[in-house]
Design an enzyme around this catalytic site. Structure first.
Site, short mmCIF file in Angstrom:
data_model
loop_
_atom_site.label_atom_id
_atom_site.label_comp_id
_atom_site.label_asym_id
_atom_site.label_seq_id
_atom_site.Cartn_x
_atom_site.Cartn_y
_atom_site.Cartn_z
N HIS A 193 -40.15 -51.97 -84.51
CA HIS A 193 -40.65 -53.47 -83.87
C HIS A 193 -39.93 -54.56 -83.89
CE1 HIS A 193 -40.70 -53.52 -88.16
NE2 HIS A 193 -40.78 -54.58 -88.25
N LYS B 17 -45.06 -67.63 -90.03
CA LYS B 17 -45.96 -67.49 -89.57
C LYS B 17 -46.68 -68.41 -90.16
CE LYS B 17 -48.27 -63.58 -88.94
NZ LYS B 17 -49.73 -63.78 -89.98
#
EC number: 4.1.1.31
Length: 878
Positions: free
Chosen positions: A138, A545
């Site tokens: 990923h 984030k």
């Protein structure tokens, strides 16, 4: 003035023309003319021609369902071919010196050995370098494996055409091959029909090794040896391995229910199978090469005075490798084959020792020239890849281990571990770790989720130590998170101490990382277990984030400083593991600069770094590219170790602390506190549609419900890069820089940018992101997709983007973004006329699919192609 990028543009033009001819043959002139018309209109639109933009939008909205897929495919493939041309340019003979830097290791050795660093110190550092690149699936590589292989073949064809000695007939043959490959690419479906499994992802990683790294590693070490020998008259050891490789593919089960213990076992077997198969090829070549008779006494005694002593040893190895492959084939087919361990390659020494005996014999008999050919290459592959190819990390969420122990304590009537405080948890775990009796009863029937965690630990316990890397605990925050894993490994019979690595991810956890590790270092049992060696992982994705890139970067920096200090105090050898992504919002960026911007003393000859999905292909997809990347990593780690950056001045720290505090407030004011933000995000980006794309094996969310906090960092960034706002990579940073400038700190910021590698890298990354951001395009998404009552938020975000760009230009005193990195600017500008039409079409298709209850197959496929194309053009996914 000579055009620095003429050969790059020439190759882009050639590939584009062949693609156009292919499209014309498949469809017709009319369709190709429409594509060209839209491309020219996109260029004019980008230069501010509003009439051209209007005409382009009219053309795009008038495309019939049947035209959507070939249109999206055409622009998508052009962007992939532009990427190929750029990759090729960096390894081409015609590459401009501003693009292709001279060999970084050669430069560094010259600087160090020509300076005041002792030669022995340089050589000692080089021989003990421990760089571990961890391949991860990923953010998932969007391109299918079959297409990646064709892209590599295109580069081979371009390379062949560079030969100035080719005859006209040979030139025609190579051009024909190029046309055939591009036709194959055009007629191949780009989008996978099904989501890849974790095993598929692991096989993709093994393909990268076979296609590129298997050759690149010995090539790089041969070059390195030559450079060292020329400067120091010293040969590097046969077993030198400054760079090794690990993997998360098939081992990372954090939030991925498809990675089970059975999957991990299969991946371990496949890793070993690939290694055996590739070593067998090497041995077959060596049987042909090593035909000589002269041998030293040890080899003659070992082979009973054979006439072909080298071949005798190699034939035995050849048979053992064949037996190993047969054994692993049986395991992969679900059998449990009986095998005599002496008949297969069971340990690394089974392969290495006989080859070292051959190497020593050749050297003893004056045949070093032969010894240092294919035989040395094979020995160096063994030093790098071992017999397991990749060391597999296991990663699991801290809560999953706590769930196991809580279920166990409830079953045993000992209370509920989940309700104990940290002191009680540590006390219990240490008591059980020191106990000689087992904790897990033989007849215990655990819940399926708990049973899977226990099965994974049992699997780890059965594996050879060299097959496994680290056991990484995501969302770690307390000492008990580490002790819980150690207890589970003890209870499942793990015979060797495995590296158990806490991963500190959120802003709070990064700030508390040193306190957590300090508490562990104060435990006698723990210090005994680690034997003075500790690995800690720093999370980039989730911290960014959580807090925005500026605050996250400073938290990562200060966390590392504190971890280094407490490790030195406790006499612990610390390795920092950097969980960086391919994108700026996930800690990505040029590896060389990133390593040199770490705190002084934090590298110290060793580092682990994740290499993500599509970045693996960009850095390691071709042998020559991989050699460059290995050289960059080696030189960066050596430089950070022997020539570390200076400590930041107190006033720099104070300024950076204020920037971090202000940027996190600005970031969270939007992402957390703006009530309309989640609604705007879901409407203005293809976030919902991304979940349907068959990308990686892992779900996009940690939980089905929940907002931004439950969304994984990858789709969060992927979605914003699709609508070209790139928000996670800059939000909060520009506002903080502007505030600093307004209070009179601009000269200080400029001093920091000039003299502090950490801050310089941050500004450089911001520049790149700002250059890729397209406020006009994001506004088009907003107009097409977002309810009018939310438009105020888009206006605010674009204002913040403008503030950030202005602040960075004021700081750098440049007239335009990336003025100091023209190659990067050229790379972005080259792609824009091809990405823009895909963005406009994507917004149009998103509007269609959201209006209609059931979209046509063509609309859905075209939408996926626009997503893949924008990702290819932006050179990053998540």
């Amino acid at each position: 003035m000579v055009d620095m990028y003429a050969s790059l543009r020439s190759n882009v033009g050639t590939l584009g023309q062949i693609l156009g001819d292919t499209i014309r043959t498949d469809l017709d002139d009319t369709f190709l003319d429409k594509i060209e018309q839209i491309r020219h209109l996109a260029k004019s639109s980008r230069q501010g021609d509003s009439a051209a933009r209007k005409e382009m939008l009219t053309l795009l909205s008038s495309l019939s369902d049947d035209e959507l897929v070939p249109f999206a495919k055409a622009f998508n493939q052009f962007l992939n071919l532009a990427n190929i041309a750029e990759q090729f340019h960096t390894i081409s003979r015609n590459c401009d010196e501003l693009v292709c830097v001279p060999d970084p290791v050669e430069q560094l050795l010259g600087r160090m050995l020509g300076g005041n660093i002792d030669q022995e110190k340089v050589l000692a550092c080089l021989k003990t370098l421990d760089i571990d690149l961890v391949l991860t699936a990923h953010p998932t590589e969007i391109s299918r494996r079959t297409l990646i292989q064709k892209y590599s073949a295109v580069i081979d064809s371009l390379t062949a055409q560079e030969n100035t000695q080719l005859t006209e007939q040979e030139k025609k043959q190579h051009h024909l091959r190029l046309r055939q490959l591009i036709a194959q690419i055009w007629h191949t479906n780009e989008i996978r029909n099904e989501r890849p499994t974790p095993v598929d992802e692991a096989r993709w990683g093994l393909c990268t090794i076979e296609a590129s790294l298997w050759q690149a590693v010995p090539d790089f070490l041969r070059q390195l040896n030559q450079q060292v020998e020329e400067r120091t008259n010293t040969q590097l050891p046969t077993d030198i391995a400054p760079v090794r490789f690990s993997s998360w593919m098939g081992g990372d089960r954090d939030g991925n229910p498809f990675v089970t213990s059975a999957v991990t076992q299969e991946v371990l077997d496949r890793n070993r199978h690939t290694a055996a198969r590739l070593y067998l090829k090497d041995v077959v070549l060596l049987v042909n090469e090593l035909s000589m008779e002269g041998a030293n006494e040890a080899l003659l005694a070992y082979t009973n005075n054979s006439n072909e002593p080298y071949r005798d040893v190699l034939r035995t190895l050849r048979q053992k490798l064949r037996n190993t492959i047969d054994y692993l084939n049986g395991r992969l087919e679900g059998q449990h084959p009986d095998v005599d361990p002496s008949e297969i390659i069971w340990h690394e020494s089974d392969l290495k020792d006989p080859l070292m005996m051959l190497y020593q014999s050749l050297c003893d008999r004056g045949m070093s020239l032969i010894a240092n050919g294919l035989l040395l290459d094979m020995l160096r592959r063994i030093a790098c890849f071992g017999i397991h190819m990749l060391r597999l990390d296991v990663r699991q969420d801290a809560d999953r281990h706590a769930d196991v122990i809580a279920e166990l304590t409830r079953y045993l009537g000992m209370g509920d571990y989940a309700h104990w405080d940290e002191t009680e948890k540590q006390s219990f775990l240490l008591r059980e770790l020191s106990s000689k009796r087992p904790l897990i009863p033989a007849n215990w029937q655990a819940s399926p989720e708990v049973e899977e965690v226990v099965k994974t630990c049992r699997l780890v316990a059965t594996q050879p130590a060299r097959a496994m890397g680290s056991y990484v605990i995501s969302m770690a925050s307390q000492p008990s998170d580490v002790l819980a894993v150690l207890l589970l490994l003890k209870e499942t019979g793990c015979p060797h101490p495995m590296r158990v690595v806490p991963l500190f991810e959120t802003l709070d956890d990064l700030n508390n990382a040193s306190a957590c590790m300090s508490a562990l270092f104060s435990i006698d049992w723990y210090r005994g277990y680690t034997k003075g060696i500790q690995e800690v992982m720093i999370g980039y994705s989730d911290s960014a984030k959580d807090a925005g890139v500026m605050a996250a970067a400073w938290a990562q920096y200060t966390a590392q400083e504190k971890l280094v200090a407490i490790s030195q105090e406790a006499n612990i050898k610390l390795t920092l593991f950097h969980g960086r992504g391919g994108t700026i919002g996930r800690g990505g960026g040029p590896a060389h600069e990133a390593i040199l911007s770490q705190p002084p003393g934090s590298v110290d000859g060793r580092i682990r770094v994740t290499e993500q999905g599509e970045m693996i292909r960009f850095k390691f997809g071709l042998p020559k590219l991989a050699v460059q990347s290995l050289a960059l990593y080696t030189s960066a780690v050596m430089e950070a170790t022997l020539l570390p950056p200076p400590e930041p001045k107190p006033e720099w720290r104070q300024c950076m602390q204020q920037l971090a505090e202000e940027s996190v407030l600005a970031y969270r004011a939007i992402v957390r506190e703006e009530p309309d933000f989640v609604s705007y995000f879901r409407a203005a980006t293809p976030e919902i549609e991304l979940g349907k794309l068959p990308l990686g094996s892992r779900p996009a969310k940690r939980r089905v419900d929940g907002g931004i906090e439950s969304l994984r960092a990858i789709p969060w960034i992927f979605a914003w890069s699709q609508n070209r706002l790139m928000l996670p990579a800059w939000l909060g940073a520009g506002e903080a820089l502007k505030a600093a400038s307004e209070r009179g700190d601009l000269p200080l910021l400029q001093e920091m940018e000039k003299h502090w590698p950490f801050f310089k890298t941050r500004i450089s990354m911001l520049e790149m992101v700002y250059a890729k951001a397209e406020p006009n395009l994001s506004k088009f998404y907003e107009t097409s997709l977002v309810p009018k009552e939310l438009h105020h938020l888009g206006v605010q975000l674009r204002e913040r983007l403008a503030i950030g760009i202005e602040a960075v230009l004021e700081l750098t005193q440049a007239e335009s973004l990336m003025a100091h990195t023209p190659w990067n600017r050229e790379s972005v500008e080259l792609r824009n006329p091809y990405i823009d039409p895909l963005n406009f079409l994507q917004a149009e298709l998103l509007a269609r699919t959201r209006r209609e209850e059931q979209s046509s197959k063509n609309v859905e496929l075209a939408l996926m192609l626009t997503i893949a194309g924008v990702a290819a053009g932006m050179r990053n996914t998540g």
